[in-house]
Each structure stands twice: as C-alpha cells, then as structure tokens.
Design a protein around this motif. Sequence first.
Motif, PDB file in Angstrom:
ATOM      1  N   ASN A  69     -12.563 -11.047  74.957  1.00 24.94           N
ATOM      2  CA  ASN A  69     -11.143 -10.731  75.159  1.00 24.94           C
ATOM      3  C   ASN A  69     -10.888  -9.235  75.199  1.00 24.94           C
ATOM      4  OD1 ASN A  69     -10.365 -13.458  75.223  1.00 24.94           O
ATOM      5  ND2 ASN A  69     -10.230 -13.552  72.991  1.00 24.94           N
ATOM      6  N   ALA A  70     -11.753  -8.457  74.555  1.00 22.89           N
ATOM      7  CA  ALA A  70     -11.593  -7.008  74.583  1.00 22.89           C
ATOM      8  C   ALA A  70     -11.988  -6.417  75.930  1.00 22.89           C
ATOM      9  CB  ALA A  70     -12.427  -6.368  73.475  1.00 22.89           C
ATOM     10  N   CYS A  71     -12.706  -7.195  76.726  1.00 25.10           N
ATOM     11  CA  CYS A  71     -13.140  -6.704  78.033  1.00 25.10           C
ATOM     12  C   CYS A  71     -11.985  -6.580  79.017  1.00 25.10           C
ATOM     13  CB  CYS A  71     -14.203  -7.632  78.627  1.00 25.10           C
ATOM     14  SG  CYS A  71     -15.769  -7.599  77.719  1.00 25.10           S
ATOM     15  N   ALA A  72     -10.934  -7.376  78.800  1.00 27.47           N
ATOM     16  CA  ALA A  72      -9.803  -7.422  79.725  1.00 27.47           C
ATOM     17  C   ALA A  72     -10.313  -7.708  81.134  1.00 27.47           C
ATOM     18  CB  ALA A  72      -9.011  -6.121  79.664  1.00 27.47           C
ATOM     19  N   PHE A  73      -9.999  -6.825  82.083  1.00 33.07           N
ATOM     20  CA  PHE A  73     -10.406  -7.064  83.474  1.00 33.07           C
ATOM     21  C   PHE A  73     -11.526  -6.104  83.895  1.00 33.07           C
ATOM     22  CE2 PHE A  73      -6.005  -8.547  83.222  1.00 33.07           C
ATOM     23  CZ  PHE A  73      -6.142  -9.827  83.715  1.00 33.07           C
ATOM     24  N   ALA A  74     -12.317  -5.692  82.929  1.00 33.28           N
ATOM     25  CA  ALA A  74     -13.412  -4.783  83.252  1.00 33.28           C
ATOM     26  C   ALA A  74     -14.438  -5.485  84.144  1.00 33.28           C
ATOM     27  CB  ALA A  74     -14.091  -4.302  81.969  1.00 33.28           C
ATOM     28  N   GLU A  75     -15.039  -4.711  85.020  1.00 32.15           N
ATOM     29  CA  GLU A  75     -16.014  -5.284  85.942  1.00 32.15           C
ATOM     30  C   GLU A  75     -17.260  -5.768  85.200  1.00 32.15           C
ATOM     31  OE1 GLU A  75     -16.934  -2.626  89.071  1.00 32.15           O
ATOM     32  OE2 GLU A  75     -14.882  -2.528  89.843  1.00 32.15           O
ATOM     33  N   ARG A  76     -17.672  -5.024  84.209  1.00 30.86           N
ATOM     34  CA  ARG A  76     -18.853  -5.394  83.436  1.00 30.86           C
ATOM     35  C   ARG A  76     -18.424  -5.633  81.994  1.00 30.86           C
ATOM     36  NH1 ARG A  76     -23.907  -1.585  84.606  1.00 30.86           N
ATOM     37  NH2 ARG A  76     -24.845  -3.361  83.504  1.00 30.86           N
ATOM     38  N   CYS A  77     -18.903  -6.750  81.437  1.00 31.01           N
ATOM     39  CA  CYS A  77     -18.501  -7.129  80.077  1.00 31.01           C
ATOM     40  C   CYS A  77     -19.724  -7.646  79.334  1.00 31.01           C
ATOM     41  CB  CYS A  77     -17.425  -8.213  80.131  1.00 31.01           C
ATOM     42  SG  CYS A  77     -16.823  -8.710  78.503  1.00 31.01           S
ATOM     43  N   SER A  78     -19.924  -7.139  78.142  1.00 32.73           N
ATOM     44  CA  SER A  78     -21.066  -7.555  77.328  1.00 32.73           C
ATOM     45  C   SER A  78     -20.570  -8.364  76.131  1.00 32.73           C
ATOM     46  CB  SER A  78     -21.835  -6.314  76.849  1.00 32.73           C
ATOM     47  OG  SER A  78     -22.897  -6.692  75.995  1.00 32.73           O
ATOM     48  N   TYR A  79     -20.969  -9.634  76.089  1.00 35.49           N
ATOM     49  CA  TYR A  79     -20.615 -10.504  74.962  1.00 35.49           C
ATOM     50  C   TYR A  79     -21.676 -11.588  74.838  1.00 35.49           C
ATOM     51  CZ  TYR A  79     -18.955 -13.916  78.383  1.00 35.49           C
ATOM     52  OH  TYR A  79     -18.880 -14.824  79.413  1.00 35.49           O
ATOM     53  N   ASP A  80     -21.732 -12.227  73.674  1.00 36.51           N
ATOM     54  CA  ASP A  80     -22.772 -13.223  73.390  1.00 36.51           C
ATOM     55  C   ASP A  80     -22.330 -14.595  73.909  1.00 36.51           C
ATOM     56  OD1 ASP A  80     -24.860 -14.683  72.473  1.00 36.51           O
ATOM     57  OD2 ASP A  80     -24.631 -14.162  70.356  1.00 36.51           O
ATOM     58  N   GLN A  81     -22.631 -14.846  75.172  1.00 33.95           N
ATOM     59  CA  GLN A  81     -22.239 -16.118  75.771  1.00 33.95           C
ATOM     60  C   GLN A  81     -22.983 -17.282  75.136  1.00 33.95           C
ATOM     61  OE1 GLN A  81     -23.002 -16.404  79.961  1.00 33.95           O
ATOM     62  NE2 GLN A  81     -21.661 -18.170  80.241  1.00 33.95           N
ATOM     63  N   ASP A  82     -24.225 -17.070  74.727  1.00 35.87           N
ATOM     64  CA  ASP A  82     -25.004 -18.145  74.107  1.00 35.87           C
ATOM     65  C   ASP A  82     -24.351 -18.649  72.824  1.00 35.87           C
ATOM     66  OD1 ASP A  82     -26.852 -17.981  76.118  1.00 35.87           O
ATOM     67  OD2 ASP A  82     -28.217 -16.668  75.014  1.00 35.87           O
ATOM     68  N   ALA A  83     -23.743 -17.746  72.049  1.00 31.92           N
ATOM     69  CA  ALA A  83     -23.086 -18.157  70.807  1.00 31.92           C
ATOM     70  C   ALA A  83     -21.908 -19.080  71.092  1.00 31.92           C
ATOM     71  CB  ALA A  83     -22.612 -16.935  70.033  1.00 31.92           C
ATOM     72  N   ILE A  84     -21.166 -18.805  72.166  1.00 33.05           N
ATOM     73  CA  ILE A  84     -20.026 -19.647  72.538  1.00 33.05           C
ATOM     74  C   ILE A  84     -20.498 -21.034  72.967  1.00 33.05           C
ATOM     75  CG2 ILE A  84     -18.155 -19.918  74.204  1.00 33.05           C
ATOM     76  CD1 ILE A  84     -17.870 -16.878  74.230  1.00 33.05           C
ATOM     77  N   VAL A  85     -21.542 -21.066  73.809  1.00 36.83           N
ATOM     78  CA  VAL A  85     -22.065 -22.345  74.291  1.00 36.83           C
ATOM     79  C   VAL A  85     -22.689 -23.140  73.145  1.00 36.83           C
ATOM     80  CG1 VAL A  85     -23.740 -23.410  75.841  1.00 36.83           C
ATOM     81  CG2 VAL A  85     -22.418 -21.436  76.608  1.00 36.83           C
ATOM     82  N   ARG A  86     -23.404 -22.447  72.254  1.00 42.74           N
ATOM     83  CA  ARG A  86     -24.051 -23.121  71.134  1.00 42.74           C
ATOM     84  C   ARG A  86     -23.022 -23.772  70.215  1.00 42.74           C
ATOM     85  NH1 ARG A  86     -26.309 -18.980  69.093  1.00 42.74           N
ATOM     86  NH2 ARG A  86     -27.975 -18.958  70.653  1.00 42.74           N
ATOM     87  N   TYR A  87     -21.946 -23.065  69.937  1.00 43.18           N
ATOM     88  CA  TYR A  87     -20.882 -23.636  69.104  1.00 43.18           C
ATOM     89  C   TYR A  87     -20.295 -24.890  69.759  1.00 43.18           C
ATOM     90  CZ  TYR A  87     -16.318 -24.264  66.922  1.00 43.18           C
ATOM     91  OH  TYR A  87     -15.229 -24.808  66.294  1.00 43.18           O
ATOM     92  N   LYS A  88     -20.037 -24.798  71.053  1.00 41.86           N
ATOM     93  CA  LYS A  88     -19.454 -25.935  71.769  1.00 41.86           C
ATOM     94  C   LYS A  88     -20.378 -27.146  71.744  1.00 41.86           C
ATOM     95  CE  LYS A  88     -17.545 -27.189  76.291  1.00 41.86           C
ATOM     96  NZ  LYS A  88     -17.260 -26.711  77.677  1.00 41.86           N
TER      97      LYS A  88
END
Length: 342
Positions: A69-88
């Motif tokens: 959410n802190a990325c807003a509309f930035a072209e490049r964004c670094s976040y832990d996508q695996d953590a989100i998928v793992r939780y789901k």
Amino acid sequence: MTAAPTLPAAPAGRPDHPHRPPRQLRWLLRLHRPAVLVWTAFVLVTGAALLWLGGPLTDASAAAWKEYNACAFAERCSYDQDAIVRYKDVYSYTTIALLAAPFLVAAWAGGSLTGRETESGTARLAWTQGVTPARWLAARLALPAVLVAVSTGLLVHLHRLAWTAGEGRIDTAKPWYDFATFYANGTVPVALALAGLCAGALEGLLLRRSLAALTTATVVLGGLWATVHTALPHLWPTVTRVSSLRDGPSGTGITTGEGVLTADGDRLTAPCSSGMIPGCRTELADLGAVNFYRDVHPVAHYWPLQLTASGVLLAVAALLVLAAFRVLRLRTAGPAGKGGPA
C-alpha cells in the motif's frame, strides 16, 4: 469354647460391580485406539497450523500489505508477495479442515463406533457379559461426545483468534459474513460434530454394516448442514437498510433480500443498482421508486444466528440419540431375553 466360623468374603466380580463403567470406557478406548490417535493427530496438526496462522503468518502478511500500500502507483514496488499468498493458502486449508471435522466424526461413528461392532458381533459379546445394551450405547456416546466437543471447540477458538489477528491488517482477509469464515468462527461446527456423532451411531444400529453406515451418516450430515445453511438467514429477524436512489443499496452483512421502495411502501425488484446511471434513472422513475432497500444481518447478529443454529443442531442431535436408543431396544427385545439380539 470353639470360635465362631469366619464367613468367606463376597466375590468381587458381580455384574453390578461399581467399577464396571470405567472398565467399559477403558475397553472403548482400547477398541478404538487407532481412531483416537488419528483424531488427536488431526487436532494437533490443525491447531498448530492455526497458531502459526494467527502469529508469524499474520504478521508477515500484514507487513507485506503495508509495503504494497505504501507503493501507491509507483512503477516498481518491492513487497513480500509470498507472505500474502502463504497466509491465504494456510487460512483456506485450516478453514476447510475445521469444517470437514464434523464429517470425519459422522463417518467414524457410523463406520466404526456402532456399525463395525454390530456387524462383527462385538456388541453382542458385550451384552452377554452383563452389560445392558442401553449402558453399552450410553458409554459409546458419552466419552466420544466429550472428546469431540472439547477438541472441536478448541479448533474453533484458535481459528477465531487467527482470524481476529488479521482483521483490519490484511486487505484480503475474509469478512465475518463469508460463510466459511462465519461457520468456522462460531459454535456451529461443535454442534454439527455432535449431530454427526449421533447420526453415525444411529445409522450403525439401523444398517449394521460399517461401510453403508459410514456413507449414509456422511450424507445425512451433509443434508442436515445444507438445511441449516438454507434456514440460517431466517432464524433471526433482519434489519432493513434504506438508501437513496443515488447511492444504491447499502448495508454489509448477510443479505436476505433487496430492491426498491415505492411511495406507497411497496417492495419491488430493482432493475438496476444506481440512479446515477441515466438508463437506470429512467427505469426507476417508471417504477415509481423512491428508495433502495436491503434486508441484512449486521455483525451484531453474528452470535444470535450462531447460537440459534447451534440450538437447532443440538435439538436434532438429541432426537437422533432418542431414536438410537429406541432402535437398540427394539433390536434387542427378542426371545433371547435381556440383552439378547432379536
């Protein structure tokens, strides 16, 4: 003078010995030890997964969403996508496991608790050893009911803690009115598991075939849950939310109906969802609509719905127990006498 003869002590192994019920419980645990071990492993693994879900997985997923959410509309964004998928994924698997638990109980009760014992003759053997059929059935319902209620209740509690830990922190967390989450967070799974135990015990006595009883008990429990699910929104009065034609229907929760209101108070089916759309505005005007309405169960109705549905399931379970004792009495009231098979 000769001493008075000493009378021999009374034998201790009479049918009315006060320690017979504990012996029945020990025999029950020994006979069904594999099922007890499998159920214990299921509860431990699912409980550990729920603790993992409500702790490290929730924290990691919440941090990842914060970064995203802190990325807003930035072209490049670094976040832990695996953590989100793992939780789901873990949330989905643990929820499914919890909701499947009542069916495991029903299958075991029908296939092993009474079905296999009546099919193999183990029950008949117990009845010839001074144990009445009624006491035999009571012992096979009482201890499993306590174990099932406590263990299922523990899993429900852990699931609710895990869900609460992610509420408001994880953007994709399920809302309370998502039906899988709704059931897994309340008392319905406990009541459903007890109903499954009673349904399985009854089917085992009726069919006296383990595989047939296992299948039938599972189907019966599925039909019972489907019936309760269909009736659930109508077990408690709804709240009507009225909104303007511009805003469209409003109100979140379990929705039971929505549409438009006319000036006379009539309820009509809504042809569209917002008066802001030109074509929709014309259709609403032709109907004479003045407001949208939505009948909904808000979050305040969560526990009334849960407890009412659980009460219905427990009442059904009580009727199944009475039917099981009735069937057992009819099956054992033959010419062979007390405890003898018909």
